[in-house]
Design a protein around this motif. Structure first.
Motif, PDB file in Angstrom:
ATOM      1  N   GLY A  64      45.302  44.953  37.324  1.00 18.55           N
ATOM      2  CA  GLY A  64      43.923  45.421  37.420  1.00 18.55           C
ATOM      3  C   GLY A  64      42.944  44.263  37.449  1.00 18.55           C
ATOM      4  N   LEU A  65      43.185  43.249  36.634  1.00 17.95           N
ATOM      5  CA  LEU A  65      42.331  42.054  36.628  1.00 17.95           C
ATOM      6  C   LEU A  65      42.390  41.358  37.971  1.00 17.95           C
ATOM      7  CD1 LEU A  65      40.537  39.950  35.246  1.00 17.95           C
ATOM      8  CD2 LEU A  65      42.618  38.916  34.303  1.00 17.95           C
ATOM      9  N   TRP A  66      43.579  41.226  38.524  1.00 11.42           N
ATOM     10  CA  TRP A  66      43.747  40.592  39.824  1.00 11.42           C
ATOM     11  C   TRP A  66      42.945  41.340  40.902  1.00 11.42           C
ATOM     12  CZ3 TRP A  66      46.905  42.402  44.071  1.00 11.42           C
ATOM     13  CH2 TRP A  66      47.068  41.463  45.092  1.00 11.42           C
ATOM     14  N   HIS A  67      43.053  42.652  40.912  1.00 14.56           N
ATOM     15  CA  HIS A  67      42.291  43.456  41.875  1.00 14.56           C
ATOM     16  C   HIS A  67      40.788  43.334  41.625  1.00 14.56           C
ATOM     17  CE1 HIS A  67      45.318  45.520  44.296  1.00 14.56           C
ATOM     18  NE2 HIS A  67      46.072  45.467  43.214  1.00 14.56           N
ATOM     19  N   ALA A  68      40.399  43.241  40.371  1.00 14.15           N
ATOM     20  CA  ALA A  68      38.973  43.085  40.054  1.00 14.15           C
ATOM     21  C   ALA A  68      38.440  41.767  40.605  1.00 14.15           C
ATOM     22  CB  ALA A  68      38.755  43.156  38.543  1.00 14.15           C
ATOM     23  N   ILE A  69      39.213  40.706  40.475  1.00 11.13           N
ATOM     24  CA  ILE A  69      38.790  39.404  41.000  1.00 11.13           C
ATOM     25  C   ILE A  69      38.608  39.475  42.507  1.00 11.13           C
ATOM     26  CG2 ILE A  69      39.523  37.010  41.394  1.00 11.13           C
ATOM     27  CD1 ILE A  69      40.917  37.197  38.591  1.00 11.13           C
ATOM     28  N   LEU A  70      39.554  40.105  43.178  1.00 11.69           N
ATOM     29  CA  LEU A  70      39.483  40.171  44.637  1.00 11.69           C
ATOM     30  C   LEU A  70      38.412  41.132  45.146  1.00 11.69           C
ATOM     31  CD1 LEU A  70      43.285  40.044  45.530  1.00 11.69           C
ATOM     32  CD2 LEU A  70      41.627  38.166  45.436  1.00 11.69           C
ATOM     33  N   GLY A  71      38.024  42.112  44.329  1.00 11.93           N
ATOM     34  CA  GLY A  71      37.055  43.109  44.782  1.00 11.93           C
ATOM     35  C   GLY A  71      35.644  42.952  44.246  1.00 11.93           C
ATOM     36  N   PHE A  72      35.423  42.007  43.346  1.00 18.69           N
ATOM     37  CA  PHE A  72      34.122  41.869  42.696  1.00 18.69           C
ATOM     38  C   PHE A  72      33.087  41.271  43.651  1.00 18.69           C
ATOM     39  CE2 PHE A  72      31.170  39.426  39.915  1.00 18.69           C
ATOM     40  CZ  PHE A  72      30.611  40.504  39.257  1.00 18.69           C
ATOM     41  N   ASP A  73      31.877  41.819  43.598  1.00 22.08           N
ATOM     42  CA  ASP A  73      30.758  41.296  44.385  1.00 22.08           C
ATOM     43  C   ASP A  73      29.684  40.796  43.429  1.00 22.08           C
ATOM     44  OD1 ASP A  73      28.741  40.683  46.153  1.00 22.08           O
ATOM     45  OD2 ASP A  73      28.445  42.746  46.856  1.00 22.08           O
ATOM     46  N   PRO A  74      29.588  39.469  43.229  1.00 14.78           N
ATOM     47  CA  PRO A  74      28.603  38.913  42.299  1.00 14.78           C
ATOM     48  C   PRO A  74      27.153  39.225  42.684  1.00 14.78           C
ATOM     49  CG  PRO A  74      30.181  37.223  42.969  1.00 14.78           C
ATOM     50  CD  PRO A  74      30.425  38.439  43.812  1.00 14.78           C
ATOM     51  N   GLU A  75      26.919  39.540  43.947  1.00 15.67           N
ATOM     52  CA  GLU A  75      25.568  39.827  44.431  1.00 15.67           C
ATOM     53  C   GLU A  75      25.029  41.158  43.909  1.00 15.67           C
ATOM     54  OE1 GLU A  75      23.951  37.467  46.180  1.00 15.67           O
ATOM     55  OE2 GLU A  75      25.765  36.280  45.926  1.00 15.67           O
ATOM     56  N   ARG A  76      25.897  42.014  43.392  1.00 17.97           N
ATOM     57  CA  ARG A  76      25.458  43.325  42.905  1.00 17.97           C
ATOM     58  C   ARG A  76      24.770  43.241  41.554  1.00 17.97           C
ATOM     59  NH1 ARG A  76      29.316  48.104  43.941  1.00 17.97           N
ATOM     60  NH2 ARG A  76      27.312  49.143  43.862  1.00 17.97           N
ATOM     61  N   GLY A  77      24.897  42.089  40.874  1.00 16.91           N
ATOM     62  CA  GLY A  77      24.157  41.881  39.640  1.00 16.91           C
ATOM     63  C   GLY A  77      24.874  42.256  38.357  1.00 16.91           C
ATOM     64  N   SER A  78      26.012  42.900  38.441  1.00 12.57           N
ATOM     65  CA  SER A  78      26.716  43.263  37.209  1.00 12.57           C
ATOM     66  C   SER A  78      27.563  42.085  36.733  1.00 12.57           C
ATOM     67  CB  SER A  78      27.594  44.493  37.422  1.00 12.57           C
ATOM     68  OG  SER A  78      28.603  44.219  38.363  1.00 12.57           O
ATOM     69  N   ARG A  79      27.927  42.145  35.459  1.00 13.82           N
ATOM     70  CA  ARG A  79      28.796  41.105  34.903  1.00 13.82           C
ATOM     71  C   ARG A  79      30.225  41.360  35.341  1.00 13.82           C
ATOM     72  NH1 ARG A  79      27.783  39.825  28.766  1.00 13.82           N
ATOM     73  NH2 ARG A  79      29.709  38.796  29.302  1.00 13.82           N
ATOM     74  N   PHE A  80      30.962  40.284  35.558  1.00 11.59           N
ATOM     75  CA  PHE A  80      32.354  40.426  35.972  1.00 11.59           C
ATOM     76  C   PHE A  80      33.170  41.140  34.906  1.00 11.59           C
ATOM     77  CE2 PHE A  80      36.750  38.953  35.949  1.00 11.59           C
ATOM     78  CZ  PHE A  80      37.154  39.515  37.146  1.00 11.59           C
ATOM     79  N   SER A  81      32.942  40.819  33.642  1.00  9.16           N
ATOM     80  CA  SER A  81      33.747  41.428  32.579  1.00  9.16           C
ATOM     81  C   SER A  81      33.577  42.951  32.542  1.00  9.16           C
ATOM     82  CB  SER A  81      33.409  40.818  31.220  1.00  9.16           C
ATOM     83  OG  SER A  81      32.053  40.996  30.911  1.00  9.16           O
ATOM     84  N   THR A  82      32.396  43.433  32.857  1.00 13.43           N
ATOM     85  CA  THR A  82      32.155  44.878  32.907  1.00 13.43           C
ATOM     86  C   THR A  82      32.955  45.509  34.043  1.00 13.43           C
ATOM     87  OG1 THR A  82      29.929  44.546  32.030  1.00 13.43           O
ATOM     88  CG2 THR A  82      30.364  46.655  33.124  1.00 13.43           C
ATOM     89  N   TYR A  83      32.920  44.872  35.191  1.00  9.75           N
ATOM     90  CA  TYR A  83      33.662  45.349  36.359  1.00  9.75           C
ATOM     91  C   TYR A  83      35.170  45.280  36.100  1.00  9.75           C
ATOM     92  CZ  TYR A  83      35.132  45.596  41.270  1.00  9.75           C
ATOM     93  OH  TYR A  83      35.716  45.955  42.453  1.00  9.75           O
ATOM     94  N   ALA A  84      35.627  44.159  35.537  1.00  6.74           N
ATOM     95  CA  ALA A  84      37.049  43.960  35.279  1.00  6.74           C
ATOM     96  C   ALA A  84      37.563  44.942  34.238  1.00  6.74           C
ATOM     97  CB  ALA A  84      37.308  42.519  34.838  1.00  6.74           C
ATOM     98  N   TYR A  85      36.766  45.225  33.216  1.00  8.25           N
ATOM     99  CA  TYR A  85      37.163  46.171  32.176  1.00  8.25           C
ATOM    100  C   TYR A  85      37.570  47.508  32.799  1.00  8.25           C
ATOM    101  CZ  TYR A  85      36.744  49.482  28.336  1.00  8.25           C
ATOM    102  OH  TYR A  85      36.991  50.475  27.436  1.00  8.25           O
ATOM    103  N   GLN A  86      36.750  47.996  33.705  1.00  5.27           N
ATOM    104  CA  GLN A  86      37.032  49.289  34.345  1.00  5.27           C
ATOM    105  C   GLN A  86      38.311  49.230  35.174  1.00  5.27           C
ATOM    106  OE1 GLN A  86      35.405  52.147  33.835  1.00  5.27           O
ATOM    107  NE2 GLN A  86      34.098  51.090  32.383  1.00  5.27           N
ATOM    108  N   ALA A  87      38.501  48.132  35.908  1.00  4.75           N
ATOM    109  CA  ALA A  87      39.695  47.995  36.739  1.00  4.75           C
ATOM    110  C   ALA A  87      40.957  47.892  35.886  1.00  4.75           C
ATOM    111  CB  ALA A  87      39.568  46.760  37.633  1.00  4.75           C
ATOM    112  N   ILE A  88      40.889  47.113  34.824  1.00  6.65           N
ATOM    113  CA  ILE A  88      42.041  46.958  33.928  1.00  6.65           C
ATOM    114  C   ILE A  88      42.403  48.306  33.310  1.00  6.65           C
ATOM    115  CG2 ILE A  88      42.831  45.905  31.771  1.00  6.65           C
ATOM    116  CD1 ILE A  88      40.949  43.490  32.550  1.00  6.65           C
ATOM    117  N   MET A  89      41.398  49.004  32.812  1.00  6.85           N
ATOM    118  CA  MET A  89      41.629  50.300  32.182  1.00  6.85           C
ATOM    119  C   MET A  89      42.254  51.280  33.183  1.00  6.85           C
ATOM    120  SD  MET A  89      38.975  52.373  29.766  1.00  6.85           S
ATOM    121  CE  MET A  89      37.894  52.863  31.080  1.00  6.85           C
ATOM    122  N   LYS A  90      41.775  51.276  34.389  1.00 12.75           N
ATOM    123  CA  LYS A  90      42.303  52.167  35.426  1.00 12.75           C
ATOM    124  C   LYS A  90      43.783  51.905  35.678  1.00 12.75           C
ATOM    125  CE  LYS A  90      41.764  52.074  40.198  1.00 12.75           C
ATOM    126  NZ  LYS A  90      40.931  51.851  41.371  1.00 12.75           N
TER     127      LYS A  90
END
Length: 95
Positions: A64-90
């Motif tokens: 999930g972390l790996w997919h979060a890294i590849l899918g994260f868009d820093p331009e959207r303004g959210s923190r990576f850890s917030t985005y990664a948390y959801q992907a890992i949990m999924k």
């Protein structure tokens, strides 16, 4: 969760590493995976079901972390850890 101060990363430095990883830099990808390993364990410890071996849950969390890294868009303004948390949990719940 790990704060910017604790991680030794600024949001900008992390965004740069993410862009490099998405562009194919194995070194940046490995650094990010290592840097956020604690987040994987943090999520797994809170979501883990005893019927699933812990090591299996952690491995899925890493996916999930790996997919979060590849899918994260820093331009959207959210923190990576917030985005990664959801992907890992999924990924942990998917198993």
């Amino acid at each position: 969760m790990v704060s910017e101060k604790e991680s030794g990363f600024s949001k900008q430095a992390e965004a740069t590493l993410i862009k490099q990883a998405q562009g194919g830099s194995q070194e940046s990808l490995n650094l990010l995976l290592l840097r956020h390993e604690q987040l994987v364990h943090w999520v797994v410890q809170r979501q883990w079901l005893c019927t699933l071996p812990y090591v299996v849950a952690v491995q899925e969390g890493r996916r999930g972390l790996w997919h979060a890294i590849l899918g994260f868009d820093p331009e959207r303004g959210s923190r990576f850890s917030t985005y990664a948390y959801q992907a890992i949990m999924k990924y942990v719940w998917r198993v």
